[in-house]
Every structure is written in C-alpha cells, then in structure tokens.
Design a protein around this motif. Structure first.
Motif, mmCIF file in Angstrom:
data_model
loop_
_atom_site.group_PDB
_atom_site.id
_atom_site.type_symbol
_atom_site.label_atom_id
_atom_site.label_comp_id
_atom_site.label_asym_id
_atom_site.label_seq_id
_atom_site.Cartn_x
_atom_site.Cartn_y
_atom_site.Cartn_z
ATOM 1 N N GLN A 136 0.783 -1.178 0.074
ATOM 2 C CA GLN A 136 -0.142 0.013 -0.125
ATOM 3 C C GLN A 136 0.830 1.216 0.019
ATOM 4 N N TYR A 151 0.905 11.116 -7.647
ATOM 5 C CA TYR A 151 1.178 9.668 -7.539
ATOM 6 C C TYR A 151 2.429 9.555 -6.999
ATOM 7 N N GLN A 195 -2.821 6.016 -5.001
ATOM 8 C CA GLN A 195 -4.284 6.375 -5.241
ATOM 9 C C GLN A 195 -4.297 7.719 -5.852
#
Length: 123
Positions: free
Chosen positions: A3, A95, A115
C-alpha cells in the motif's frame, strides 16, 4: 499487500508551497526506488521526481528542477515531495510509486502505485 498512501495535497496560490507525503507498507521499502508522478486532466501521466534506495541520488523532470525536492525516510517508510514556487501548470493529481529500479523516470518501471492526491494551484 503493498500500500502506498499519499497525503498533503490541497489548493494553494501561485508561488506557494506544499509538501506531499507517501506512507508505504507491505514492502521492503529500502529495496525500492521511489518516485512521484502527476497527471493533469486530459493529459498523460508524467514523471516528476525519483529517489534511489538510500536516498543519496535523486532525479527530476526539467519542469520541476530547482523547485521540487524529493526525500525519503527509510526508518519511517516515507517518501516526501516538497514543492515550492508552485505554478498553475503544476495542478494535477500526484501519485507516489515504488520501483525495483534504483532511479527510474519511466512509469512502466514502477510496480506499485498510490491512489493519488490532488494539487491545485491558482493564479
């Protein structure tokens, strides 16, 4: 699960500053080169900056050279983008990305993406 979570975006007037942060988890952070890319509406994603595994080397797009600074903290699994002297043309979604390559500017060399966080610069 890898992540990457960006934060720090927002709205600022031209000439102002913002600091973006990216928190990484689920990967051996110090073994990844890290980068920042951006995408404005109707445009392709473009390279902004990248940093090597240890942070000793950096690489910038010509459009941000001298205004933006990328850095990382391998103890905290964080990468940062300090953006100064912002211009309206810097408006984009930014990003964070991770690459097994040390210092890349090619999006297809990056394996993991966040994201994105919106940066808006008004004139």
């Amino acid at each position: 699960q890898v992540q990457l979570a960006e934060s720090g975006g927002g709205s600022v007037q031209a000439g102002g500053s913002l600091r973006l942060s990216c928190a990484a988890s689920g990967l051996a952070f110090s073994r990844y080169g890290m980068g920042w890319f951006r995408q404005a509406p109707g445009q392709e994603r473009e390279f902004v900056a990248s940093i090597s595994f240890s942070g000793t080397s950096t690489y910038y797009a010509d459009s941000v050279q001298g205004r933006f600074t990328i850095s990382r903290d391998n103890f905290k699994n964080m990468v940062y983008l300090q953006m100064n002297s912002l211009k309206p043309e810097d408006t984009a979604v930014y990003y964070c990305a991770a690459s097994l390559s040390a210092l890349s500017s090619a999006a297809n060399r990056f394996d993991h993406w966040g994201q994105g966080t919106q940066v808006t610069v008004s004139s």
